[in-house]
Design an enzyme around this catalytic site. Sequence first.
Site, PDB file in Angstrom:
ATOM      1  CD  GLU A   9     -35.936   9.191  25.594  1.00 14.88           C
ATOM      2  OE1 GLU A   9     -34.977   8.747  26.243  1.00 14.88           O
ATOM      3  OE2 GLU A   9     -36.581   8.511  24.769  1.00 14.88           O
ATOM      4  CG  ASP A  82     -34.402   8.178  22.386  1.00 13.42           C
ATOM      5  OD1 ASP A  82     -34.433   9.301  21.849  1.00 13.42           O
ATOM      6  OD2 ASP A  82     -33.558   7.846  23.244  1.00 13.42           O
ATOM      7  CG  ASP A  84     -35.581   2.936  22.620  1.00 16.55           C
ATOM      8  OD1 ASP A  84     -36.451   3.549  23.258  1.00 16.55           O
ATOM      9  OD2 ASP A  84     -34.369   3.090  22.823  1.00 16.55           O
ATOM     10  CD  GLU A  86     -36.847   1.050  28.896  1.00 13.38           C
ATOM     11  OE1 GLU A  86     -37.356   1.832  29.710  1.00 13.38           O
ATOM     12  OE2 GLU A  86     -36.910  -0.196  29.021  1.00 13.38           O
ATOM     13  CE1 TYR A 289     -27.955  10.950  24.446  1.00 16.38           C
ATOM     14  CE2 TYR A 289     -28.526   8.715  23.803  1.00 16.38           C
ATOM     15  CZ  TYR A 289     -28.473   9.718  24.757  1.00 16.38           C
ATOM     16  OH  TYR A 289     -28.946   9.475  26.010  1.00 16.38           O
ATOM     17  NE  ARG A 291     -27.071   7.992  28.015  1.00 18.11           N
ATOM     18  CZ  ARG A 291     -26.602   8.998  28.752  1.00 18.11           C
ATOM     19  NH1 ARG A 291     -25.481   8.842  29.427  1.00 18.11           N
ATOM     20  NH2 ARG A 291     -27.229  10.134  28.814  1.00 18.11           N
ATOM     21  CG  HIS A 334     -29.937   7.410  19.717  1.00 16.54           C
ATOM     22  ND1 HIS A 334     -30.198   6.495  20.709  1.00 16.54           N
ATOM     23  CD2 HIS A 334     -30.572   8.534  20.069  1.00 16.54           C
ATOM     24  CE1 HIS A 334     -30.963   7.051  21.637  1.00 16.54           C
ATOM     25  NE2 HIS A 334     -31.214   8.298  21.263  1.00 16.54           N
TER      26      HIS A 334
END
Length: 781
Positions: A9, A82, A84, A86, A289, A291, A334
Amino acid sequence: MKKNLLIVESPAKAKTIEKILGEEFEVKSCYGHIRDLEKNDMGIDIGNQFEPRYIVPEDKEKVVKELKSLAKKSGEVWLATDEDREGEAISWHLCEVLGLDPSTTKRIVFHEITKPAIRAAVESPRVLDMNLVNAQQARRILDRIVGFELSPVLWRKMSMRNNLSAGRVQSVAVRLIAEREREINAFNSVSTFKTEALFAAQDISNKPVTFKAEGSRFTTADDAVSFLQTCIGAKYTVKDIQVKPARKSPAAPFTTSTLQQEASRKLGYSVSRTMLLAQKLYENGDISYMRTDSVNLSETAINDISSKIKSQFGGTYLQVRKFKNKNESAQEAHEAIRPTAMERLNVDDADCRKLYELIWKRTMASQMADAELEKTIAKINISTNNEHLTAQGEVLKFEGFLKVYREDRDEEDINEEETTEGMLPPLEVNQELIFKEMKAIERFSRPAPRFTEASLVKKLEELGIGRPSTYAPTISTILKRGYVEKRDKEGTKRDYRIMLLKADNITRLKEQETTGAEKAKLFPTDLGLVVTDFLKQHFDDIMDYGFTASIEEEFDEVAQGKLTWNKMLKDFYTPFKQDVDNTIETAERIKGERELGTDPATGKPVVARMGRYGPMVQIGSTEDDEKPRFAKLKATQSIETISLEEAMDLFRLPRTIGTFEDMDVTVSIGKFGPYIAHDKKFYSLSKEFDPYTITLEQAVPIIIEKRKAKEERTIRVFEKEKIQVLRGPYGPYLKQGLRNYKLSKEQQERAADITLEEALKTIEEIKANPPQKKARKKKGS
DNA sequence: CAGTGAGCGAGCTTCCGCTTGACTT
């Protein structure tokens, strides 16, 4: 052999991973989501099982094109978005767009960007989890439905402005702020009297010191005085001493939300500033990371931190810890936020340095030993009554993690009772103490404080509302919509009583304190209050603090394959749509009207309400023969709290305050705030002047000053053509009528010599070839 | 640039969650 293409991403991540994977892989980034719902007609075929219509947004076309061509040239395409909901959906969209088969395309995941983690991931690829993808689609579609059905209801029912919005996250955020404000307004402060005595003693090195001991609290001043009276002439004896060991443990390493909170408390940063600086640090490779909702640290990181602690403080300071997330909504794709290399104590960029240091310290502390304390509690008898006093002291025996870091607390978590501070002098049981004085001090109970940006984020996270990537944008949205304002509030002075017992005499004193002062807090506007009330009245379930948590449970069921996403959406949509239709049909326009009383001069009713242009007060009604009078509320006033007196004050403008150069000087409040009008010219008033009280003596210098400033700004004037050469903050420029035109660097240097001819030519050129404004985003088509 | 406050209705706006850049009236 052709290289394989691996898609992640974030571009910064792509660079790091490419280094780790070497020759076999080309690593590229898709910059987050590459497709979204079309905006027209909601982008959903509601009648057809909620079938979504996806498009590639304009700003993603370039990335998609590049990935498409790379995918064609490459060997195999690997998806490493990632882990998850999303991330899984992003991988699926990539399959759709790049023409990959979701049932065979290699999907890999890792939670940390470390060599062992990525190597292990490549060893065991899986395929897409379509249940998880469907859970994301359900989330996306539900948010679109809620947002695009509710917002138009507001447009219809509010007479004011036309860019109002509502949504699952933002509307609840505003509700939190609105309710806190009302709690504060309704709060009845109660005072109690706290007693404390001062004693004299000697410390270990025989130096004279005083120490404090606390007694009971009393509800009335009379009770407090009666108690002090019973203490006259008393002897004070140590009855009991308890010494207890205590420990303090470090906080977990940073997540997005805790980083935002600490940067706000310790550095005074706004949530968006923190994220901007963290992004810089991340792109520079200084931190992991930013976020994330995970408090987990990789093995590699823990080893790095451990050796740094050992080398800097020694092995006794090391205590490796595994932290667990308290929050159930965490998706933990993350690691926690940490420096990428602990040996780097600092960064070059001055702006980022403080934030980096904060992250470094918090990360270090998280793997350090507990701090060890010794708490001493001494109970003191009063010979003349049955009450007793308590003295408390605390000594730090071993610093542990406190050597590098101490977490700050929010105002609302600070308990006034906790007054343990400093050391006590050595005391013995049965020791008689030297009494100096005793006070009963009036203390007022306080309402919960208003939210800061960061404390709002904390609350939202607790409720499971919003994600690390949306906390900062959500705050921007509610500010931009005018539902909420961030500002300071001046405190008010308040008297408090003190009763002092000294030398067998009781005296009553009065002192002053400032209360209610707030800095950079979130206040709801009248618009925010009125819209919240409306949404709560008609869409109670969506506004419920538990709504997100309860639909998250359903998304989880979809992710586990126990529930189909279409059914879930249908069950939600049917009653929701009915509420929407019902509201459009039956609800009255939102007015937020409040009666304040009657105008003493005319006897007509005075009301405060929302008007087309914001909150206002009105004398008389529109049904009267005579036209009603209107006045706008001041920025700090609210429909909910304005008094009749304050409202009547607002009708005192415009005021004529005298004459200057034979012309009237008037003061009023216009579109751009308070101003002075004189000789058909307008002069804005700065904050230090109040238009209701400003005098002619104060106003005239302002007029003269502004005239002078304008003269100094003027380099040249061509009267007839209405062209001026002016000095601005970016250097000289041209002005014709209301429009400004830029001068070239070379022209700026000889601004005083620009001829009318050249000015006209420059303006023509700029008009013919206007400077490129940033391309406006086109609506989805 | 310095006032507005009825209702009608062109044509417009709007969500949440992933990700970074390109701007200086």
